[in-house]
Motif scaffolding. Structure first.
Motif, mmCIF file in Angstrom:
data_model
loop_
_atom_site.group_PDB
_atom_site.id
_atom_site.type_symbol
_atom_site.label_atom_id
_atom_site.label_comp_id
_atom_site.label_asym_id
_atom_site.label_seq_id
_atom_site.Cartn_x
_atom_site.Cartn_y
_atom_site.Cartn_z
ATOM 1 N N LYS A 59 0.871 -1.183 0.000
ATOM 2 C CA LYS A 59 0.000 0.000 0.000
ATOM 3 C C LYS A 59 0.902 1.225 0.000
ATOM 4 O O LYS A 59 1.042 1.930 1.007
ATOM 5 C CB LYS A 59 -0.925 -0.014 1.221
ATOM 6 N N ALA A 60 1.506 1.477 -1.141
ATOM 7 C CA ALA A 60 2.496 2.549 -1.229
ATOM 8 C C ALA A 60 1.849 3.924 -1.060
ATOM 9 O O ALA A 60 0.656 4.105 -1.295
ATOM 10 C CB ALA A 60 3.225 2.472 -2.563
ATOM 11 N N SER A 61 2.660 4.881 -0.650
ATOM 12 C CA SER A 61 2.182 6.238 -0.443
ATOM 13 C C SER A 61 3.129 7.217 -1.112
ATOM 14 O O SER A 61 4.342 6.988 -1.192
ATOM 15 C CB SER A 61 2.100 6.549 1.051
ATOM 16 N N ASN A 62 2.584 8.310 -1.621
ATOM 17 C CA ASN A 62 3.403 9.370 -2.189
ATOM 18 C C ASN A 62 3.573 10.531 -1.218
ATOM 19 O O ASN A 62 4.206 11.537 -1.554
ATOM 20 C CB ASN A 62 2.775 9.889 -3.486
ATOM 21 N N CYS A 63 2.979 10.401 -0.042
ATOM 22 C CA CYS A 63 3.008 11.477 0.950
ATOM 23 C C CYS A 63 4.086 11.226 1.991
ATOM 24 O O CYS A 63 4.527 10.094 2.213
ATOM 25 C CB CYS A 63 1.643 11.593 1.637
ATOM 26 N N VAL A 64 4.495 12.290 2.638
ATOM 27 C CA VAL A 64 5.491 12.203 3.700
ATOM 28 C C VAL A 64 4.985 11.283 4.819
ATOM 29 O O VAL A 64 3.844 11.401 5.272
ATOM 30 C CB VAL A 64 5.783 13.598 4.275
ATOM 31 N N ILE A 65 5.836 10.360 5.237
ATOM 32 C CA ILE A 65 5.509 9.492 6.380
ATOM 33 C C ILE A 65 6.047 10.147 7.640
ATOM 34 O O ILE A 65 7.257 10.352 7.786
ATOM 35 C CB ILE A 65 6.104 8.091 6.193
ATOM 36 N N LYS A 66 5.168 10.489 8.544
ATOM 37 C CA LYS A 66 5.563 11.151 9.792
ATOM 38 C C LYS A 66 5.756 10.183 10.946
ATOM 39 O O LYS A 66 6.489 10.472 11.889
ATOM 40 C CB LYS A 66 4.509 12.198 10.174
ATOM 41 N N TRP A 317 26.802 0.867 9.063
ATOM 42 C CA TRP A 317 25.420 1.081 8.619
ATOM 43 C C TRP A 317 24.812 2.253 9.377
ATOM 44 O O TRP A 317 25.041 2.390 10.579
ATOM 45 C CB TRP A 317 24.570 -0.178 8.844
ATOM 46 N N PRO A 318 24.013 3.103 8.687
ATOM 47 C CA PRO A 318 23.726 3.053 7.248
ATOM 48 C C PRO A 318 24.932 3.483 6.420
ATOM 49 O O PRO A 318 25.829 4.171 6.911
ATOM 50 C CB PRO A 318 22.558 4.018 7.099
ATOM 51 N N THR A 319 24.898 3.095 5.144
ATOM 52 C CA THR A 319 25.962 3.463 4.226
ATOM 53 C C THR A 319 25.469 4.573 3.303
ATOM 54 O O THR A 319 24.298 4.957 3.348
ATOM 55 C CB THR A 319 26.392 2.264 3.371
ATOM 56 N N GLY A 320 26.344 5.052 2.447
ATOM 57 C CA GLY A 320 25.952 6.089 1.501
ATOM 58 C C GLY A 320 24.938 5.599 0.483
ATOM 59 O O GLY A 320 24.246 6.405 -0.142
ATOM 60 N N LYS A 321 24.832 4.270 0.328
ATOM 61 C CA LYS A 321 23.893 3.696 -0.633
ATOM 62 C C LYS A 321 22.552 3.320 -0.006
ATOM 63 O O LYS A 321 21.638 2.911 -0.716
ATOM 64 C CB LYS A 321 24.519 2.464 -1.289
ATOM 65 N N THR A 322 22.430 3.439 1.305
ATOM 66 C CA THR A 322 21.155 3.154 1.956
ATOM 67 C C THR A 322 20.139 4.212 1.520
ATOM 68 O O THR A 322 20.393 5.406 1.698
ATOM 69 C CB THR A 322 21.305 3.177 3.491
ATOM 70 N N PRO A 323 18.994 3.810 0.960
ATOM 71 C CA PRO A 323 18.057 4.781 0.347
ATOM 72 C C PRO A 323 17.198 5.523 1.362
ATOM 73 O O PRO A 323 15.971 5.446 1.362
ATOM 74 C CB PRO A 323 17.203 3.890 -0.556
ATOM 75 N N LEU A 324 17.852 6.297 2.215
ATOM 76 C CA LEU A 324 17.135 6.955 3.307
ATOM 77 C C LEU A 324 16.374 8.195 2.862
ATOM 78 O O LEU A 324 15.304 8.496 3.391
ATOM 79 C CB LEU A 324 18.118 7.355 4.409
ATOM 80 N N SER A 344 10.505 11.035 3.566
ATOM 81 C CA SER A 344 9.731 12.084 2.905
ATOM 82 C C SER A 344 9.178 11.625 1.566
ATOM 83 O O SER A 344 8.271 12.253 1.012
ATOM 84 C CB SER A 344 10.612 13.327 2.693
ATOM 85 N N LYS A 345 9.706 10.544 1.001
ATOM 86 C CA LYS A 345 9.235 10.021 -0.277
ATOM 87 C C LYS A 345 8.006 9.120 -0.137
ATOM 88 O O LYS A 345 7.482 8.640 -1.141
ATOM 89 C CB LYS A 345 10.356 9.252 -0.973
ATOM 90 N N GLY A 346 7.588 8.854 1.080
ATOM 91 C CA GLY A 346 6.451 7.978 1.297
ATOM 92 C C GLY A 346 6.829 6.518 1.428
ATOM 93 O O GLY A 346 5.944 5.645 1.469
#
Length: 359
Positions: A59-66, A317-324, A344-346
């Motif tokens: 159930k993906a979201s495009n809104c910021v996850i708070k 961890w995390p590394t520079g490649k971790t998609p944070l 912030s990407k949802g």
């Protein structure tokens, strides 16, 4: 019981999160809320981490996850934010099936927490009211704010098994009963409050402008002591474990204190963590008090895990490649088997902490 029965019928409990038989050692869970035996001490060097499917992959979201939350006694996670919805998922790291969505009209959620008994979710927003969601009835309920307290806001709050504490303007901290959601007491911090945390059942700490923190007693509703966070202009986040108090500031510095020093006015930090350089918005201890997650939402990749045995960051961890991307929320599952990260990407990132064998 509709949500619980739906979950039970559709989804099997992960093997490593079930109640052990007498023949299985003591390292598994007796329930998802406790550990039957002590875990080995967390290594001070590398942290073994495995990426799982995103918690909200179904159930993906495009809104910021708070807020990304874990239920205190069931393998269930919750995701909420500016989508104005609360989504519940099974947490198994592979399928993460979607269980339920509850929509809250005109209520972009800024903060949310499960109650200590796991029966409700409390949701706050920049509105003159807040919401509760009952997991048994699968129903959200709007809770009216206090009419004669216009400076009391319901955007951010702290939670204990007895109380909900909402942070307002002009130093106001409104304490509500967690049982009936009625106002119990309003106290005033010496400056504007930006963070708070309950400490056990009878105490809480508030922090804010000027780096000042106040330690309160709920039995008298009076401050026990005040102290100033060392080197901080403003306190922006605070967290408490059984042994430590962590205070984050607007400069990115996180000071770690002995919890026993809360009752003194001259607390000295054990260590000042300076790995981040922008304002701290999240501090979270794991269930054993061995890990502290620190993050800032102002720049990308601003997340670190502090090992409390060494008082240093995990080096691998995390590394520079971790998609944070931009981190808005970090939380550990009840027994630290998972760490979840809301961005912030949802995306609700989910990682397995392999040292911990239980959910």
């Amino acid at each position: 019981e509709r949500l619980r029965s739906q979950y039970t019928k559709l989804h099997a409990t992960p093997n490593w999160a079930t109640k052990p038989t007498p023949q299985e050692g003591s390292s598994l869970l007796a329930s998802t809320g406790s550990i039957t035996g002590p875990s080995k001490t967390l290594p001070t060097k590398k942290l073994s981490v495995t990426r799982c499917k995103n918690l909200n992959v179904r159930k993906a979201s495009n809104c910021v996850i708070k807020s990304l939350l874990f239920h205190p006694s069931a393998a269930v996670g919750a995701v909420t934010g500016y989508s104005k919805s609360l989504d519940l998922f099974e947490v198994d790291g592979e399928n993460n099936r979607h269980l339920h969505r509850e929509h809250f009209p005109n209520f972009p959620v800024d903060s949310a927490q499960f109650t200590a008994n796991g029966e409700e979710v409390i949701l706050g927003a920049k509105r003159p009211h807040f919401y509760t969601f009952d997991l048994h009835k699968c129903k959200g309920t709007k809770m009216a704010g206090v009419r004669n307290k216009p400076t009391l806001h319901y955007k951010h709050f702290s939670l204990s098994s007895q109380y909900i504490g909402f942070r307002g303007q002009e130093g106001m901290f409104g304490v509500f009963s967690a049982a009936d959601k009625q106002i119990v007491k309003c106290v005033h911090h010496r400056t504007r409050i930006s963070c708070s945390a309950f400490v056990g059942e009878h105490h809480f700490v508030t922090g804010g402008r000027g780096g000042f923190l106040t330690y309160w007693d709920t039995r008298t509703w009076k401050p026990i002591c005040d102290f100033q966070d060392e080197g901080a202009l403003h306190c922006t986040a605070v967290a408490v474990s059984e042994r430590h108090l962590a205070v984050g500031g607007d400069s990115g510095v996180v000071n770690i204190y002995n919890r026993e020093d809360l009752s003194t006015s001259k607390a000295t930090p054990l260590r000042a963590v300076m790995n981040l350089t922008t304002g701290i918005n999240n501090l979270t201890f794991n269930s054993t008090g061995e890990l502290l997650a620190i993050s800032s939402k102002k720049v990308k990749q601003a997340l670190r895990l502090i090992n409390l045995h060494s008082l240093h960051c995990a080096p691998n961890w995390p590394t520079g490649k971790t998609p944070l991307s931009y981190v808005n929320s970090v939380n550990f599952s009840p027994n630290s088997g998972y760490v979840g990260i809301g961005t912030s990407k949802g995306t609700a990132l989910l990682y397995r902490l392999n040292h911990y064998k239980s959910f």
